[in-house]
Design a protein around this motif. Structure first.
Motif, PDB file in Angstrom:
ATOM      1  N   GLY A  11       0.806  -1.228   0.000  1.00  0.00           N
ATOM      2  CA  GLY A  11       0.000   0.000   0.000  1.00  0.00           C
ATOM      3  C   GLY A  11       0.830   1.265   0.000  1.00  0.00           C
ATOM      4  N   VAL A  15       0.447   6.306   4.832  1.00  0.00           N
ATOM      5  CA  VAL A  15       0.946   5.452   5.918  1.00  0.00           C
ATOM      6  C   VAL A  15       2.002   4.470   5.402  1.00  0.00           C
ATOM      7  CG1 VAL A  15       0.287   3.749   7.661  1.00  0.00           C
ATOM      8  CG2 VAL A  15      -1.183   5.719   7.237  1.00  0.00           C
ATOM      9  N   GLU A  35       2.344  -1.199  -4.651  1.00  0.00           N
ATOM     10  CA  GLU A  35       1.112  -0.409  -4.745  1.00  0.00           C
ATOM     11  C   GLU A  35       0.288  -0.886  -5.941  1.00  0.00           C
ATOM     12  OE1 GLU A  35      -0.839   1.976  -3.259  1.00  0.00           O
ATOM     13  OE2 GLU A  35      -2.018   1.794  -5.103  1.00  0.00           O
ATOM     14  N   ARG A  36      -0.947  -1.120  -5.711  1.00  0.00           N
ATOM     15  CA  ARG A  36      -1.929  -1.612  -6.688  1.00  0.00           C
ATOM     16  C   ARG A  36      -2.045  -0.698  -7.902  1.00  0.00           C
ATOM     17  NH1 ARG A  36      -7.683  -0.186  -6.522  1.00  0.00           N
ATOM     18  NH2 ARG A  36      -6.914   1.698  -5.545  1.00  0.00           N
ATOM     19  N   SER A  41      -3.564   6.119  -3.985  1.00  0.00           N
ATOM     20  CA  SER A  41      -4.771   5.653  -4.687  1.00  0.00           C
ATOM     21  C   SER A  41      -5.878   5.189  -3.755  1.00  0.00           C
ATOM     22  CB  SER A  41      -4.416   4.506  -5.639  1.00  0.00           C
ATOM     23  OG  SER A  41      -3.684   5.012  -6.710  1.00  0.00           O
ATOM     24  N   SER A  43      -7.402   6.636   0.316  1.00  0.00           N
ATOM     25  CA  SER A  43      -7.949   7.859   0.921  1.00  0.00           C
ATOM     26  C   SER A  43      -7.029   9.045   0.766  1.00  0.00           C
ATOM     27  CB  SER A  43      -8.134   7.676   2.429  1.00  0.00           C
ATOM     28  OG  SER A  43      -8.835   6.541   2.704  1.00  0.00           O
ATOM     29  N   SER A  44      -5.745   8.761   0.648  1.00  0.00           N
ATOM     30  CA  SER A  44      -4.765   9.838   0.852  1.00  0.00           C
ATOM     31  C   SER A  44      -4.924  11.019  -0.104  1.00  0.00           C
ATOM     32  CB  SER A  44      -3.343   9.285   0.767  1.00  0.00           C
ATOM     33  OG  SER A  44      -3.143   8.334   1.791  1.00  0.00           O
ATOM     34  N   ALA A  48      -8.426  16.294   3.459  1.00  0.00           N
ATOM     35  CA  ALA A  48      -8.449  17.750   3.632  1.00  0.00           C
ATOM     36  C   ALA A  48      -7.082  18.266   4.086  1.00  0.00           C
ATOM     37  CB  ALA A  48      -9.527  18.131   4.649  1.00  0.00           C
ATOM     38  N   GLY A  49      -6.210  17.355   4.468  1.00  0.00           N
ATOM     39  CA  GLY A  49      -4.815  17.731   4.739  1.00  0.00           C
ATOM     40  C   GLY A  49      -4.594  18.446   6.054  1.00  0.00           C
ATOM     41  N   GLY A  50      -5.586  18.414   6.942  1.00  0.00           N
ATOM     42  CA  GLY A  50      -5.408  19.082   8.242  1.00  0.00           C
ATOM     43  C   GLY A  50      -4.553  18.237   9.177  1.00  0.00           C
ATOM     44  N   VAL A 174      -1.220  -6.884  -4.900  1.00  0.00           N
ATOM     45  CA  VAL A 174      -0.958  -8.112  -4.142  1.00  0.00           C
ATOM     46  C   VAL A 174      -2.273  -8.876  -4.118  1.00  0.00           C
ATOM     47  CG1 VAL A 174      -0.419  -9.049  -1.862  1.00  0.00           C
ATOM     48  CG2 VAL A 174       0.869  -7.077  -2.742  1.00  0.00           C
ATOM     49  N   VAL A 351      -5.767   4.162  10.006  1.00  0.00           N
ATOM     50  CA  VAL A 351      -5.187   5.451  10.410  1.00  0.00           C
ATOM     51  C   VAL A 351      -6.125   6.537   9.884  1.00  0.00           C
ATOM     52  CG1 VAL A 351      -3.148   6.927  10.340  1.00  0.00           C
ATOM     53  CG2 VAL A 351      -2.887   4.447  10.237  1.00  0.00           C
ATOM     54  N   ALA A 353      -6.371   9.678  10.694  1.00  0.00           N
ATOM     55  CA  ALA A 353      -5.787  11.012  10.515  1.00  0.00           C
ATOM     56  C   ALA A 353      -4.342  10.842  10.060  1.00  0.00           C
ATOM     57  CB  ALA A 353      -5.870  11.801  11.817  1.00  0.00           C
ATOM     58  N   GLY A 354      -4.212  10.373   8.837  1.00  0.00           N
ATOM     59  CA  GLY A 354      -2.895  10.009   8.319  1.00  0.00           C
ATOM     60  C   GLY A 354      -1.893  11.146   8.353  1.00  0.00           C
ATOM     61  N   PHE A 355      -2.389  12.384   8.290  1.00  0.00           N
ATOM     62  CA  PHE A 355      -1.452  13.503   8.220  1.00  0.00           C
ATOM     63  C   PHE A 355      -1.105  14.045   9.602  1.00  0.00           C
ATOM     64  CE2 PHE A 355      -3.420  12.718   4.250  1.00  0.00           C
ATOM     65  CZ  PHE A 355      -2.306  12.607   3.440  1.00  0.00           C
TER      66      PHE A 355
HETATM   67  C1  FAD Z   1     -12.723  13.557   2.581  1.00  0.00           C
HETATM   68  C2  FAD Z   1     -11.565  13.191   3.466  1.00  0.00           C
HETATM   69  C3  FAD Z   1     -10.942  14.174   4.239  1.00  0.00           C
HETATM   70  C4  FAD Z   1      -9.875  13.847   5.053  1.00  0.00           C
HETATM   71  N1  FAD Z   1      -9.241  14.820   5.779  1.00  0.00           N
HETATM   72  C5  FAD Z   1      -8.141  14.519   6.504  1.00  0.00           C
HETATM   73  C6  FAD Z   1      -7.420  15.535   7.180  1.00  0.00           C
HETATM   74  O1  FAD Z   1      -7.774  16.701   7.138  1.00  0.00           O
HETATM   75  N2  FAD Z   1      -6.326  15.176   7.898  1.00  0.00           N
HETATM   76  C7  FAD Z   1      -5.911  13.885   7.992  1.00  0.00           C
HETATM   77  O2  FAD Z   1      -4.907  13.620   8.662  1.00  0.00           O
HETATM   78  N3  FAD Z   1      -6.579  12.907   7.350  1.00  0.00           N
HETATM   79  C8  FAD Z   1      -7.666  13.179   6.619  1.00  0.00           C
HETATM   80  N4  FAD Z   1      -8.341  12.185   5.955  1.00  0.00           N
HETATM   81  C9  FAD Z   1      -7.937  10.799   6.209  1.00  0.00           C
HETATM   82  C10 FAD Z   1      -6.702  10.402   5.443  1.00  0.00           C
HETATM   83  O3  FAD Z   1      -6.979  10.491   4.098  1.00  0.00           O
HETATM   84  C11 FAD Z   1      -6.295   8.983   5.848  1.00  0.00           C
HETATM   85  O4  FAD Z   1      -5.991   8.972   7.216  1.00  0.00           O
HETATM   86  C12 FAD Z   1      -5.090   8.487   5.090  1.00  0.00           C
HETATM   87  O5  FAD Z   1      -5.220   8.708   3.738  1.00  0.00           O
HETATM   88  C13 FAD Z   1      -4.869   7.004   5.317  1.00  0.00           C
HETATM   89  O6  FAD Z   1      -3.768   6.602   4.549  1.00  0.00           O
HETATM   90  P1  FAD Z   1      -3.422   5.100   4.289  1.00  0.00           P
HETATM   91  O7  FAD Z   1      -2.084   5.069   3.689  1.00  0.00           O
HETATM   92  O8  FAD Z   1      -3.613   4.315   5.523  1.00  0.00           O
HETATM   93  O9  FAD Z   1      -4.529   4.532   3.305  1.00  0.00           O
HETATM   94  P2  FAD Z   1      -4.863   4.801   1.784  1.00  0.00           P
HETATM   95  O10 FAD Z   1      -4.632   6.201   1.410  1.00  0.00           O
HETATM   96  O11 FAD Z   1      -6.217   4.244   1.542  1.00  0.00           O
HETATM   97  O12 FAD Z   1      -3.776   3.958   1.009  1.00  0.00           O
HETATM   98  C14 FAD Z   1      -3.822   2.570   0.866  1.00  0.00           C
HETATM   99  C15 FAD Z   1      -3.084   2.197  -0.415  1.00  0.00           C
HETATM  100  O13 FAD Z   1      -2.939   0.793  -0.445  1.00  0.00           O
HETATM  101  C16 FAD Z   1      -3.083   0.347  -1.773  1.00  0.00           C
HETATM  102  N5  FAD Z   1      -3.468  -1.061  -1.742  1.00  0.00           N
HETATM  103  C17 FAD Z   1      -4.513  -1.606  -1.078  1.00  0.00           C
HETATM  104  N6  FAD Z   1      -4.552  -2.936  -1.270  1.00  0.00           N
HETATM  105  C18 FAD Z   1      -3.507  -3.251  -2.054  1.00  0.00           C
HETATM  106  C19 FAD Z   1      -3.032  -4.473  -2.592  1.00  0.00           C
HETATM  107  N7  FAD Z   1      -3.664  -5.617  -2.380  1.00  0.00           N
HETATM  108  N8  FAD Z   1      -1.929  -4.443  -3.351  1.00  0.00           N
HETATM  109  C20 FAD Z   1      -1.270  -3.266  -3.561  1.00  0.00           C
HETATM  110  N9  FAD Z   1      -1.699  -2.082  -3.104  1.00  0.00           N
HETATM  111  C21 FAD Z   1      -2.798  -2.075  -2.340  1.00  0.00           C
HETATM  112  C22 FAD Z   1      -4.172   1.253  -2.300  1.00  0.00           C
HETATM  113  O14 FAD Z   1      -4.184   1.319  -3.718  1.00  0.00           O
HETATM  114  C23 FAD Z   1      -3.841   2.597  -1.661  1.00  0.00           C
HETATM  115  O15 FAD Z   1      -3.021   3.400  -2.469  1.00  0.00           O
HETATM  116  C24 FAD Z   1      -9.413  12.497   5.102  1.00  0.00           C
HETATM  117  C25 FAD Z   1     -10.026  11.530   4.326  1.00  0.00           C
HETATM  118  C26 FAD Z   1     -11.089  11.875   3.509  1.00  0.00           C
HETATM  119  C27 FAD Z   1     -11.722  10.817   2.673  1.00  0.00           C
END
Ligand code: FAD
Length: 861
Positions: A11, A15, A35-36, A41, A43-44, A48-50, A174, A351, A353-355
């Motif tokens: 992923g 994170v 990465e798929r 691709s 939530s990231s 909103a990036g806060g 994967v 996660v 609040a990833g940011f």
């Molecule tokens: C509208 C909105 C507003 C937000 N505002 C904020 C904010 O202000 N501040 C903040 O901190 N957070 C905010 N967030 C939350 C934030 O987006 C998430 O916390 C963060 O993106 C999580 O990241 P991640 O890496 O865990 O997951 P993701 O971004 O979902 O990444 C997971 C990745 O894994 C890949 N993947 C999955 N399965 C496979 C597989 N089998 N093989 C290969 N690749 C795979 C996917 O393609 C994807 O790219 C917001 C979210 C939304 C939707």
């Protein structure tokens, strides 16, 4: 793509990229991220990036602060901008209760090194003129808040990781994970198989699906989330021009709203009550860079409040509404760490609040993978903190509840209703009929207190003493005067058996193992000499010639402890650990008449000499086969009685009938906790946590350094030789109508004297990296500590923090436990300490000896 790697991170969201960066920085360069699709691709990309540092769990707050500090570092290494805007922000309280909540948060912030400030609504308006300040009663300012570019930040982590030698493979999903007998993982992808020692699930929206590839149902669910962007606003431009500053971030509890400046307009997001899960059962693999259909009706009630509170925004045109999914665990904190029952399968998901959290998650996980330990107290986000009860539907109900209350106050006596009842004991209906107010104890319904007949069994939630105060007092007084019975099914219970079971436990525990029929209390340490467990252990008679021990511990730590036990089990299968969970339940009777009561139910002699304090015996109670410990957490004469669930009703009925002549009462968990306070007994996860050493925790008499070489012995010996810097102490507090809840600052009138370190530890010595990227080694508890040293008011200084407390009903005192510098720990002088309760400093005095039965005579008679 290479065919072998030490670790594969699945992923490429913020994170996964952070985990990859931290692993590379720790020196693991034979690593790859798969990465798929493209990076970001999930939530990231539409976040909103806060970012902000505040979190209900102080240890998670600390890791959030680390994340924010990290952005400069990754910008420098990668050359990629994160577009960081450190604007600061305010939280707005519209009621006195919410203001109490902010006072509490501010008080906690004192020893977390946070620079928060309580301000007036008018002061907040000066920084965010779009608000109508008359809607609010007060606010809290936090300078470490802001926003950034989510995509730029994810790429900055990725580029920095690549520069350190990590490989990133894009457009390759994967599809399967299998494990060979030697533990090697086969990471099967669309473009071939990679053999890896470690696999990390950073699948974000697909984390659940990746868990299922290895037979695990992770308690994580995606929710739809909306924020709107306004057209450019002249008021915003005018403010920027006249002050030379950007508008700050604002969080409005009442509307469950956050808002901030975005370019020349405003971004406003909501955590609406009518929230909606996204893909509740499985996430489609073909979901890409798409947005969901906005549903303005769903967020209309929040917007209505928002427009009333921030009339400046109502006038602006809405340019766009973003609706995207992102994931949550039941309590809104991440799921991080090794998954119990599997080898080298790691999680960094849920996660939300990833940011704010991505950096801290990456740091803790990489420490754990590279050095065997996260290096911080990460319980608040440990994947082991939820049990099997957190099924798909349970998770769905709890995540919706958590989302819809994202900015709501949780009162200290507030039990949340979603997904309940889940697990119940055979006595559940009986307890309800007895007018019990039930609480959730790691998924199990547990009686908290008994409401008087004719009154509604319900907590009135409050920061102050509430409607349970008087009934709990009665339960305590009746138990101490006569005898009481309570359910204790919510303890963890294990059996360890097999040849060498005693040696195995002696290696894990700090105390000597008991002789057959006896009980010991014992902490457990990690390699760094930090407390990772506190158990009651009894040696049962051998079965089939094999040694057998019964262990009781903290319910919530069952998976956490099983993970540790399994890690240290001999590989030859000679020792077995069985976790009973709810296949063994219990009842405890306590009070001066408890022996007389029990004697009526058993056919063996249980007189003082025949069944001594700290004895263990298997015996029939009321005709049911039971195990009985002569011990109680009330600190009185008493017994713990354990039985299979099928017998629990029989035993309870027998106790009630036999107890009539002694004036038996039912008491609940809150009375039990009140009674333990007046005995100065600690609790796991409050007083005792992995940030403290055993001598700091005042567990001296359970640490037998000379017995044999146990895990953590060397570090514990060093702690003892050097003398602990902190000590756990008990206080009597001159409280008014509210008692401590935990995490309050402790002040001392120390004048100019320096009592050594007074810092709250977060790290505990695993090699790790500080916020500046410098490697930190050693076993100093103060590493990663918060700077409470700096908080001074005249001759007074913050010297420590409360871990828990409440009202001790029998001795009629408000009590607190907490940590202070060792040099102050035995100073019982009046006028030396004050404890801050709801923003008011109350006189407090250390109480070295427990106020109830200091000699321990009652429990021994
Ligand atoms: C509208 C909105 C507003 C937000 N505002 C904020 C904010 O202000 N501040 C903040 O901190 N957070 C905010 N967030 C939350 C934030 O987006 C998430 O916390 C963060 O993106 C999580 O990241 P991640 O890496 O865990 O997951 P993701 O971004 O979902 O990444 C997971 C990745 O894994 C890949 N993947 C999955 N399965 C496979 C597989 N089998 N093989 C290969 N690749 C795979 C996917 O393609 C994807 O790219 C917001 C979210 C939304 C939707």
């Amino acid at each position: 793509m290479k065919s072998h790697a030490k670790a594969v991170v699945i992923g490429g969201g913020v994170v996964g990229c952070s985990v990859l960066y931290h692993l590379a920085k720790s020196g693991w360069t034979d690593i790859m991220l798969i990465e798929r699709s493209e990076l970001t691709s999930g939530s990231s990309w539409h976040a909103a990036g806060g970012f902000h540092t505040l979190n209900g769990d102080p240890n998670v707050a600390k890791l959030q602060a680390y994340t924010v500090q990290l952005y400069k570092e990754i910008e420098e290494i990668s050359g990629q901008s994160c577009s960081l805007h450190l604007t600061g922000g305010v939280m707005m309280a519209d009621t006195p209760e919410r203001m109490d909540f902010l006072r509490l948060a501010h008080a906690k912030g004192r020893y977390l090194g946070m620079d928060t400030e309580l301000i007036t609504p008018s002061e907040a308006k000066a920084m965010f003129p779009l608000m109508d300040e008359t809607n609010f009663v007060g606010a809290m300012w936090d300078p470490v808040e802001g926003h950034l570019d989510p995509s730029g930040t994810t790429h900055a982590y990725a580029k920095a990781a690549r520069k350190l030698g990590a490989e990133i493979v894009l457009r390759n999903r994967v599809v399967e994970l299998t494990q060979e007998v030697d533990g090697t993982w086969n990471v099967v992808t669309e473009r071939g198989t990679v053999k890896a020692e470690h696999v990390v699930n950073c699948g974000g929206l697909w984390a659940r699906e990746i868990g299922r590839m290895v037979g695990v149902e992770l308690p994580v669910l995606a929710m739809e989330h909306m924020y709107l962007l306004t057209e450019p606003m002249p008021e915003v431009e005018e403010f920027n021009k006249s002050t030379g500053r950007e508008m700050i971030g604002v969080l409005d509890f009442k509307g469950e709203i956050y808002t901030r400046q975005e370019r020349n307009g405003i971004l406003l997001g909501t955590y609406e009550k009518a929230c909606k899960p996204w893909s509740p059962v499985s996430t489609p693999w073909d979901f890409g860079h798409e947005l969901l259909q906005p549903d303005i009706d769903r967020i209309a009630p929040s917007l209505e409040i928002g427009f009333k509170h921030f009339p400046g925004i109502e006038k602006a045109g809405i340019k766009q509404i973003i609706n995207g999914p992102f994931t949550f665990a039941l309590d809104g904190n991440p799921l991080v760490g090794p998954v119990q029952g599997l080898t080298n399968f790691w999680c960094a998901c849920a996660v939300m609040a990833g940011f704010s959290q991505g950096g801290g998650v990456g740091l803790a996980l990489s420490n754990w993978m590279v050095h065997g330990d996260p290096g911080f107290d990460v319980w608040g986000m440990d994947v082991a903190r939820f049990g099997e009860w957190a099924t798909l539907r349970y998770t769905n109900a709890k995540v919706r509840e958590n989302y819809s209350r994202r900015f709501s106050i949780r009162f200290p006596n507030e039990e949340l209703p979603a997904a309940r009842p889940a697990q119940t004991t055979p006595l559940y209906d009986t307890m309800l009929a007895n007018n019990a107010v039930m609480g959730d104890s790691w998924g199990l319904e547990t009686p908290l207190w008994f409401a008087p007949r004719g009154s509604e069994p319900k907590d009135v939630v409050s920061f102050h003493r509430s409607n349970d105060f008087r009934p709990i007092g009665e339960e305590v007084r009746a138990t101490r005067a006569r005898v009481g019975v309570t359910e204790i099914a919510n303890f963890a219970k294990y059996e360890v058996s097999g040849p060498g079971a005693e040696d195995f436990l002696n290696r894990l525990m700090t105390n000597r193992m008991p002789k057959t029929g006896r009980i010991v209390l014992t902490p457990m340490l990690n390699e760094f000499g930090r407390l990772i467990g506190d158990f009651t252990i009894a040696k049962a008679g051998p079965r089939g010639g094999e040694e057998r021990f019964m262990i009781w511990g903290s319910s919530a730590a069952q998976k956490y402890h099983m993970r540790w036990f399994e890690k240290h089990l001999p590989k030859d299968g000679s020792i077995r650990i069985h976790r009973f969970d709810q296949t063994l339940v219990g009842l405890s009777i306590a009070g001066p008449k408890s022996r007389d009561l029990l004697q009526k139910l058993v056919d063996v002699d249980i007189s003082t000499k025949a069944f001594r304090f700290m004895d263990f015996r298997e015996m029939a109670v009321g005709g049911a086969p039971c195990m009985v410990n002569r011990i109680t957490y009330t600190g009185d004469l008493g017994y713990e009685i354990w039985m299979a669930p099928a017998y629990q009703r029989l035993v309870y009925k027998a106790i009630k009938e036999a107890g009539e002549e002694f004036g038996l009462v039912d008491f609940g968990m809150r009375a039990l906790l009140s009674m333990r306070l007046e005995k100065n007994f600690p609790t796991w996860f409050r007083e005792l946590r992995p940030i403290y050493g055993p001598f700091e925790g005042s567990m001296d008499r359970f640490i037998k350094l000379e017995k044999n070489d146990f895990i953590g012995r060397e570090a514990a010996a060093k702690e003892q030789a050097e003398g602990p810097k902190l000590r756990r102490v008990s206080f009597i507090v001159d409280a008014a109508d509210a008692d401590v809840m935990g995490d309050e600052p402790i002040w001392a009138k120390v004048g100019g004297k320096d009592y050594g370190t007074v810092e709250k530890p977060h790290g505990y010595g695993a090699p790790r990296f500080d916020a500046g990227g410098k490697e930190v080694r050693g076993s100093n508890a103060a590493e990663g500590a918060s700077a409470v040293r700096g908080i001074v008011d005249g001759n007074w200084r913050v010297v420590g923090w409360v871990t828990s407390g409440g009202y001790a009903h029998y001795v009629e005192k408000s009590m607190a436990q907490g940590y202070v510098p060792a040099a102050l720990a035995e100073n019982e002088s009046a006028g030396l300490f004050e404890i801050e309760i709801l923003g008011h400093r109350r006189p407090a005095r250390i109480n070295v000896e427990p106020p109830f039965d200091p000699s321990g005579e009652k429990m021994r008679t």
